[in-house]
Each structure stands twice: as structure tokens, then as C-alpha cells.
Design a protein around this motif. Sequence first.
Motif, mmCIF file in Angstrom:
data_model
loop_
_atom_site.group_PDB
_atom_site.id
_atom_site.type_symbol
_atom_site.label_atom_id
_atom_site.label_comp_id
_atom_site.label_asym_id
_atom_site.label_seq_id
_atom_site.Cartn_x
_atom_site.Cartn_y
_atom_site.Cartn_z
ATOM 1 N N ASP A 91 42.302 29.659 37.376
ATOM 2 C CA ASP A 91 42.870 30.484 36.800
ATOM 3 C C ASP A 91 44.399 30.748 37.817
ATOM 4 N N PRO A 122 40.552 40.173 42.757
ATOM 5 C CA PRO A 122 39.848 40.010 42.097
ATOM 6 C C PRO A 122 40.616 39.524 40.614
ATOM 7 N N GLY A 123 39.534 38.907 39.875
ATOM 8 C CA GLY A 123 40.137 38.680 38.171
ATOM 9 C C GLY A 123 40.698 37.149 38.368
ATOM 10 N N LYS A 183 49.905 31.895 38.075
ATOM 11 C CA LYS A 183 50.218 32.859 39.279
ATOM 12 C C LYS A 183 50.933 32.174 40.547
ATOM 13 N N ASN A 223 38.755 33.730 39.325
ATOM 14 C CA ASN A 223 37.673 33.339 40.049
ATOM 15 C C ASN A 223 37.206 31.897 39.886
ATOM 16 N N ASP A 253 48.969 36.794 44.119
ATOM 17 C CA ASP A 253 47.934 36.243 43.616
ATOM 18 C C ASP A 253 46.681 35.638 44.643
#
Length: 374
Positions: free
Chosen positions: A173, A166-167, A177, A169, A225
Motif C-alpha cells: 500500500d 491509518p488506511g 506514498k 495496511n 504517510d
Amino acid sequence: MLRFVLGPLLGQGRHDQALTTSAAGAAPVGPRRRRRGRALGVGAAALSVVLVAAACGGSDDDGGEPAAGGSTGAAAPITLSFSAWPGWFPWQVAEEKGFFEANGVEVDLKYFDSYTDSLNALATGNVDANTQTLNDTIASAAGGAEEVIVLTNDNSTGNDQIIAAPGINSVADLKGKTVAAEQGTVDHYLLLLALQKAGLTESDITFQPLLTDAAAAAFVAGQVDAVGVFAPFTTTALELPGSKPIATSADFPGAIPDHLVVSKELVEKNPAGVQGLVNAWFDTIEWITANKDEAYEIMAKRAGVSVEDYATYDEGTTIFTLEQNLEAFAPGTTDAHLDFQAEKISEFLVSTGLIDEAPALDGLLDDTFVKAVK
């Protein structure tokens, strides 16, 4: 550049897994077992095994008999191997419903828990034919293996996925990560494709190499992530509340085709047997279409999943018709054409360091057998 090539075979991020010599008697491959690893660059490592064996004086078979791929006269059974992927389970149906015999070919069907081991078996001549990706076949060619693609089983059209927490998208993004995937597999390849499309490279993320099942578990546990996984591990990864795919093989049409690949020796010594395999495939697909419930029971049992779960993989794996095979083998300038895709994949593998240089692709694709299907 052998870090991707040798890692899997030397135990980096892989368990040792035994060959199951009989598909009918093998333990099922369920959601906690590896499916098709699909390691890029394994072919070169497998070829090194051949060279070492040659340097030592030949086969290590104490009985002195040739390996399965070493003698492929018309009367000899063809040893065909496959591993767990929705586009390859129809071979189990072919065996159980007698389509090999119906097409005049004797087949010794072998099931491998480890896809990597099946690649090695073909490259070292221990089987005559194997089910594998275009990527891996090109990598084998780069290592010097003489293999020929004679059939396209399917394209992955969504069953390979990059799933994010979540977060997150979009692929953009992912910058900064941590992303897990099995190193050198086509899901690693899918990750690289997605990063490239988003204007990023692997250096923009922290790549965590893990076995696919371990990668999915780490993602659900919140340790990474995002994760690159294939069905059925997509189901596992999506158990994390709020997680979602941000890139799939559907975003890259034609990038991950799956094939029946045979040794050049088999084509030369037993073309009638190769034709029998190809004919049996299309007879099997026709039977599956008309008998889907029974076919799903056979394939789900082989996969070690429920029929209901198996049915969910339909959309993400597009089985090729004869017409689609003919179109794919025809020369062209789009991703739908295997010659174009092979050049593109070859260049990509070189640019990312997965192989040192692009192999000669002459003779890699042979449409003789799909053209001869009646």
C-alpha cells in the motif's frame, strides 16, 4: 556512488553532535535525542578522512601522541565506544559493576551521542573498538577499513519498524506514498528490504530523508504517510491515532545483527585485551539476568528513559547467549549464520547502490574469542 556515504558527514540530514568522552558524565540520550543513526556506508567516508590525514602528514594531534587506536600494547587501556541502542547499554553495566577489571582489561569507555561519529572514530583509529551493525562494518570494509567482528551482541527483532498511517495496511500500500526515514540508516535498509519483498522499489514511493526524530515528528503531524524508525522513536510515531507497524526487523530474522567490532591492529597487538572485553560481556549479561531490576535502572538512566519504557524494548532486541554466538559464527547457509548474512547484505548494498562493490570478507569474522570463553 557516494551520495549515501558522504551525505551524513557533510550535514545532509544530520546535526553536528559532540563526542561525550565519559559515559558516566554524559548527558542522557532521551527520546528526543538520536540513538544509533546506524548509517550505511559511513565507513567509506570515515576512511577518506584517514587518507586525507595521511596525505597531510599524519595525525592532527598537537601533542604528537598516537590516537587511541594507534598503540594497543598489552599495558595500554582499550578505548571502547558505544551509542544508544538496547543491545549496547550493557556496556554501561560492565563499567559500573567492575566486569572489565574483573577480566583483567583496562577500558576507557566512551559514549557517543552520534552513532555515525562512533563509526568514524573506529575507522580513523581514534578508538580501538566500537559497537556497530554488520551492515556498517561491511560498508567500512568496502571503504578499506580493517575491522574485525569478535562478538554478536544482539539481533534487532522488532525494535526497527516501518510505521504507517491509518488506511495503509501493508507495504504494498506504500506505492505512491511518501515515506520518511534517516537516509542511509538501517531503517532505510529495512524499508528497502520490505519494499523488495513486496515487489516494489524505492522509485515506487516518494522517499523523504529526515533525521529519525524529525521523521517521527513529521509522521505524527501528518506530513508523511509512513516512517522508518527505531526504538524509542517507535513510541513517538505510534502516538498518531490508528497508526501501526506494517513491517519490522522481526520480519527479516538476522538482517540487523549488532556487534563488538575491533580494529585488526588491536587483535594483532593485544588479543588478551580483546578476550577480556568478550569475557566481560558475557559476565555482564549473566549478571543482568540475575539482577534485572538494578540493571534496568543503570541502562534506563544511560538511555534517558524510564525503567518502564526501557523494559518495553526487551522483546525487540534479542541479546545473544554464548551458544547463539557460536552458532552465528559457524559457517552456514541460512540467515542465522553471519557468513551467509554478510554475503547477502553485501550483495544487497551493491544492488541498491549503497556501496560500489562487495568487499572481500575474509578475516571480517573472528570466532576465536567467543570460542575461548569459559
